[in-house]
Design an enzyme around this catalytic site. Structure first.
Site, PDB file in Angstrom:
ATOM      1  N   CYS A  56       6.371 161.124  14.551  1.00 45.73           N
ATOM      2  CA  CYS A  56       7.386 162.198  15.023  1.00 45.73           C
ATOM      3  C   CYS A  56       8.421 162.203  14.057  1.00 45.73           C
ATOM      4  O   CYS A  56       7.917 162.558  12.838  1.00 45.73           O
ATOM      5  CB  CYS A  56       7.966 161.993  16.334  1.00 45.73           C
ATOM      6  SG  CYS A  56       8.724 163.478  17.058  1.00 45.73           S
ATOM      7  N   TYR A  57       9.725 161.638  14.148  1.00 45.02           N
ATOM      8  CA  TYR A  57      10.671 161.968  13.211  1.00 45.02           C
ATOM      9  C   TYR A  57      10.121 161.020  12.029  1.00 45.02           C
ATOM     10  O   TYR A  57      10.319 161.426  10.664  1.00 45.02           O
ATOM     11  CB  TYR A  57      12.063 161.207  13.762  1.00 45.02           C
ATOM     12  CG  TYR A  57      13.131 161.503  12.677  1.00 45.02           C
ATOM     13  CD1 TYR A  57      13.745 162.449  12.251  1.00 45.02           C
ATOM     14  CD2 TYR A  57      13.106 160.179  11.999  1.00 45.02           C
ATOM     15  CE1 TYR A  57      14.626 162.405  11.263  1.00 45.02           C
ATOM     16  CE2 TYR A  57      14.193 160.189  10.992  1.00 45.02           C
ATOM     17  CZ  TYR A  57      15.073 161.460  10.658  1.00 45.02           C
ATOM     18  OH  TYR A  57      15.965 161.429   9.488  1.00 45.02           O
ATOM     19  N   HIS A  98       3.047 161.187  19.892  1.00 43.34           N
ATOM     20  CA  HIS A  98       3.447 159.978  20.365  1.00 43.34           C
ATOM     21  C   HIS A  98       2.031 159.488  20.738  1.00 43.34           C
ATOM     22  O   HIS A  98       1.927 159.286  22.054  1.00 43.34           O
ATOM     23  CB  HIS A  98       4.467 159.914  21.275  1.00 43.34           C
ATOM     24  CG  HIS A  98       5.637 160.417  20.686  1.00 43.34           C
ATOM     25  ND1 HIS A  98       6.527 159.465  20.173  1.00 43.34           N
ATOM     26  CD2 HIS A  98       6.233 161.639  20.470  1.00 43.34           C
ATOM     27  CE1 HIS A  98       7.729 159.966  19.552  1.00 43.34           C
ATOM     28  NE2 HIS A  98       7.547 161.492  19.798  1.00 43.34           N
ATOM     29  N   GLY A 118      12.850 160.107  16.670  1.00 38.72           N
ATOM     30  CA  GLY A 118      14.267 160.053  16.735  1.00 38.72           C
ATOM     31  C   GLY A 118      14.825 161.632  16.825  1.00 38.72           C
ATOM     32  O   GLY A 118      14.002 162.601  16.589  1.00 38.72           O
ATOM     33  N   ASP A 121      12.622 141.451  38.352  1.00 40.57           N
ATOM     34  CA  ASP A 121      13.277 141.144  37.082  1.00 40.57           C
ATOM     35  C   ASP A 121      14.057 139.767  37.163  1.00 40.57           C
ATOM     36  O   ASP A 121      14.000 138.684  36.513  1.00 40.57           O
ATOM     37  CB  ASP A 121      14.184 142.258  36.684  1.00 40.57           C
ATOM     38  CG  ASP A 121      13.260 143.505  36.756  1.00 40.57           C
ATOM     39  OD1 ASP A 121      12.055 143.402  36.483  1.00 40.57           O
ATOM     40  OD2 ASP A 121      14.047 144.568  36.752  1.00 40.57           O
ATOM     41  N   LYS A 156       8.743 146.413  32.739  1.00 38.79           N
ATOM     42  CA  LYS A 156       8.434 145.851  34.082  1.00 38.79           C
ATOM     43  C   LYS A 156       6.927 145.419  34.226  1.00 38.79           C
ATOM     44  O   LYS A 156       6.898 144.565  34.893  1.00 38.79           O
ATOM     45  CB  LYS A 156       8.527 147.171  34.846  1.00 38.79           C
ATOM     46  CG  LYS A 156       8.336 146.768  36.465  1.00 38.79           C
ATOM     47  CD  LYS A 156       9.538 145.883  37.006  1.00 38.79           C
ATOM     48  CE  LYS A 156      10.709 146.696  37.358  1.00 38.79           C
ATOM     49  NZ  LYS A 156      11.749 145.638  37.891  1.00 38.79           N
ATOM     50  N   GLU A 176       1.733 156.405  21.502  1.00 37.90           N
ATOM     51  CA  GLU A 176       2.339 155.069  22.381  1.00 37.90           C
ATOM     52  C   GLU A 176       2.526 155.520  23.762  1.00 37.90           C
ATOM     53  O   GLU A 176       2.729 154.706  24.680  1.00 37.90           O
ATOM     54  CB  GLU A 176       3.636 154.429  21.805  1.00 37.90           C
ATOM     55  CG  GLU A 176       4.807 155.288  21.865  1.00 37.90           C
ATOM     56  CD  GLU A 176       5.023 156.447  20.772  1.00 37.90           C
ATOM     57  OE1 GLU A 176       6.022 156.913  20.685  1.00 37.90           O
ATOM     58  OE2 GLU A 176       4.056 156.643  20.023  1.00 37.90           O
TER      59      GLU A 176
END
Length: 528
Positions: free
Chosen positions: A88-89, A178, A57, A237, A384, A180
């Site tokens: 992180c945060y 991170h 964050g 989409d 996506k 991810e």
């Protein structure tokens, strides 16, 4: 329907990557759910999570109004021995709340950074023998100066900043980087090890389960008699969303394709043919270019463009609902949109108090306050590449699945400045040459998204032995897995030269082509 009980619970503190964390968990085959970071403890308890992640964050934990964990959180985690991972945060929040010291960093770390694993670690077990030092994705302006009792440092960046800590007895792990993000080496290996081995969870989530869950949710929301209108653009989409809803409710789905004058080269012709011949969906084409272009005349602000376009789309759909009501005796109660999670997190963050709006998407932030439909957005928690996999599962032809993303506001947000007939004509033709060239070069499928941008600039050139004063266009091509981060595509110089020559030779009023080499971040993929 898949139960969320026993899932990985992700508490969101305003990170742009929160849903990306959820996506990585799902890739491993484990169900995940995202809640606001300040959600009540009783709401956490009802999910009976097998693991909890605290997201990143933009705030600093030592600020007066920084987001905090709810009272009783650590007691609940400790009592139930739930593995806890701060990112992180989330790491800084854990250290601060448990008695450590977090301060503003003397030197910020953004982007790729080398870290070194420096002690035995449950978390880093899969990579310790393979690679003690590797590249990770950092994005922080604060750092840990002192650890709470019971914690040890397990990794540092090469500049000496604490990059990871853990307390094995308390089952608490924390990372400054991170895992991810795709740019982190071994990120998925580490996350898979954490959830499967450390948290002792089982990978039971499958694409078939997801499809069944979404269909069941649609059926429960719509019921057995209501009709549904679908905003069908021809992109991946909305096409996947339409096929999914059609599987759920059949012919009570009414698809509408709107030609708003902002489409690509011969898009209406191509899309309507494909809908009829391959997808067998009932689609009504509405010619609305005059209305859209008149409302956009003279508008240069991209946020205003998006809001105008969103409002006009809704006007078209409301009129279509009236027409359907006359024909069927039943006014559609619901509107289907192919909204994805990147649209959501760029338009309005999960916790508006502690996150930042990047840009408003016409189908998210552009909707009017007085809205006559209930929304159905079955893909709003997906990225996506997940949508493409879902489309294959639903039997949609690969020609649809492989199409590059196209923004809902269309060419309006690829024209910098006012939208004019001349700018639209130039941009359509440039874009057609660019995409055709990529297919001729065999590069189209290697690239996540490629498009052209019309710049409100003229430059001096020489064409046909004469002086010209014509427009400049920019080309953009990026590689990505999820649209959250992206790298510019590194063409061979001779390929770019051929494309540039083709554009300048074939498109009237263009004499200069530039290529965008910005990554995301710091840029976004689209220019507006």
């Amino acid at each position: 329907m898949i139960s969320h009980k026993g899932s990985v619970l992700i508490l969101d503190f305003g990170s742009q990557y929160t849903q990306l964390i959820a996506r990585r968990v799902r890739e491993i085959g484990i169900n995940s759910i995202v809640l606001k970071g300040n959600v009540a403890l009783k709401d956490i308890q009802k999910f009976e999570p097998k693991a909890i992640i605290l997201s990143g964050g933009p705030a600093s934990v030592y600020e007066k109004h920084a987001p905090k964990l709810v009272p009783g959180f650590f007691e609940y985690q400790s009592k139930n021995k739930i593995p806890l991972l701060g990112i992180c945060y989330g790491m800084q929040l854990l250290m601060h709340a448990l008695g450590g010291n977090v301060q503003k960093a003397l030197s910020c770390e953004y982007g790729k950074t080398q870290i070194r694993v420096e002690s035995y670690s449950d978390f880093f077990l899969p990579v310790r023998e393979k690679n003690h030092s590797f590249s990770v994705w950092m994005s922080h302006g604060d750092e840990i100066k002192e650890l709470p009792g019971g914690f040890k440092v397990t990794a540092r960046s090469l500049s000496g900043v604490i990059a990871a800590v853990e307390n094995q007895e308390a089952r608490i792990y924390a990372l400054q980087f991170h895992p991810e993000v795709t740019h982190t080496e071994h990120g998925m290996t580490l996350l898979k090890h954490f959830f499967i081995d450390v948290c002792e969870m089982q990978a039971t989530r499958t694409l078939q389960n997801l499809t069944n869950e979404l269909i069941e949710q649609i059926q429960q929301k719509v019921g057995v008699s209501d009709h549904v209108l679908c905003a069908l653009s021809g992109g991946v989409d909305s096409t996947v969303a339409a096929v999914l809803v059609h599987k759920a409710i059949g012919d009570r789905l009414h698809c509408v394709f709107v030609d708003n004058g902002l489409l690509r080269f011969k898009e209406q012709e191509k899309v309507m043919k494909a809908f009829k011949n391959y997808l067998h969906l009932r689609v009504n084409c509405v010619e609305a270019d005059r209305s859209f272009l008149s409302k956009l005349k003279g508008v240069v602000d991209p946020e205003q463009k998006r809001k105008i376009i969103g409002k006009e789309f809704i006007s078209v759909f409301e009129q279509e609902a009236v027409n359907i009501s006359k024909n069927t005796g039943k006014r559609p109660k619901f509107l289907v949109q192919g909204t994805l999670y990147p649209d959501i997190i760029e338009s309005s963050a999960f916790d508006k108090k502690h996150s930042v709006t990047i840009k408003t998407h016409h189908n998210v932030g552009g909707l009017p306050k007085k809205f006559k439909f209930e929304l159905i957005e079955p893909l709003r928690d997906l990225f996506k590449d997940e949508v493409r996999k879902l489309g294959i599962e639903l039997g949609i032809p690969l020609d649809f699945i492989k199409r590059h993303p196209f923004p809902g506001p269309g060419l309006a947000v690829r024209i910098l400045g006012a939208v004019t007939p001349q700018a639209l004509e130039i941009l359509r033709n440039v874009d057609e040459v660019f995409l055709r060239s990529l297919k001729d070069e065999g590069l189209y499928d290697e690239i996540w998204q490629a498009f052209s941008v019309f710049l409100p600039l003229k430059s001096v050139g020489v064409q046909g032995d004469g002086r010209t004063h014509s427009y400049v266009v920019a080309l953009r091509a990026v590689t990505s897995q999820d649209g959250m981060t992206a790298d510019w595509y590194q063409f061979k110089p001779e390929v770019l030269a051929r494309i540039s020559n083709q554009i300048c030779n074939e498109v009237k009023n263009v004499n200069r082509v530039v290529y965008d080499i910005s990554s995301k971040p710091p840029a976004t993929i689209e220019w507006e």
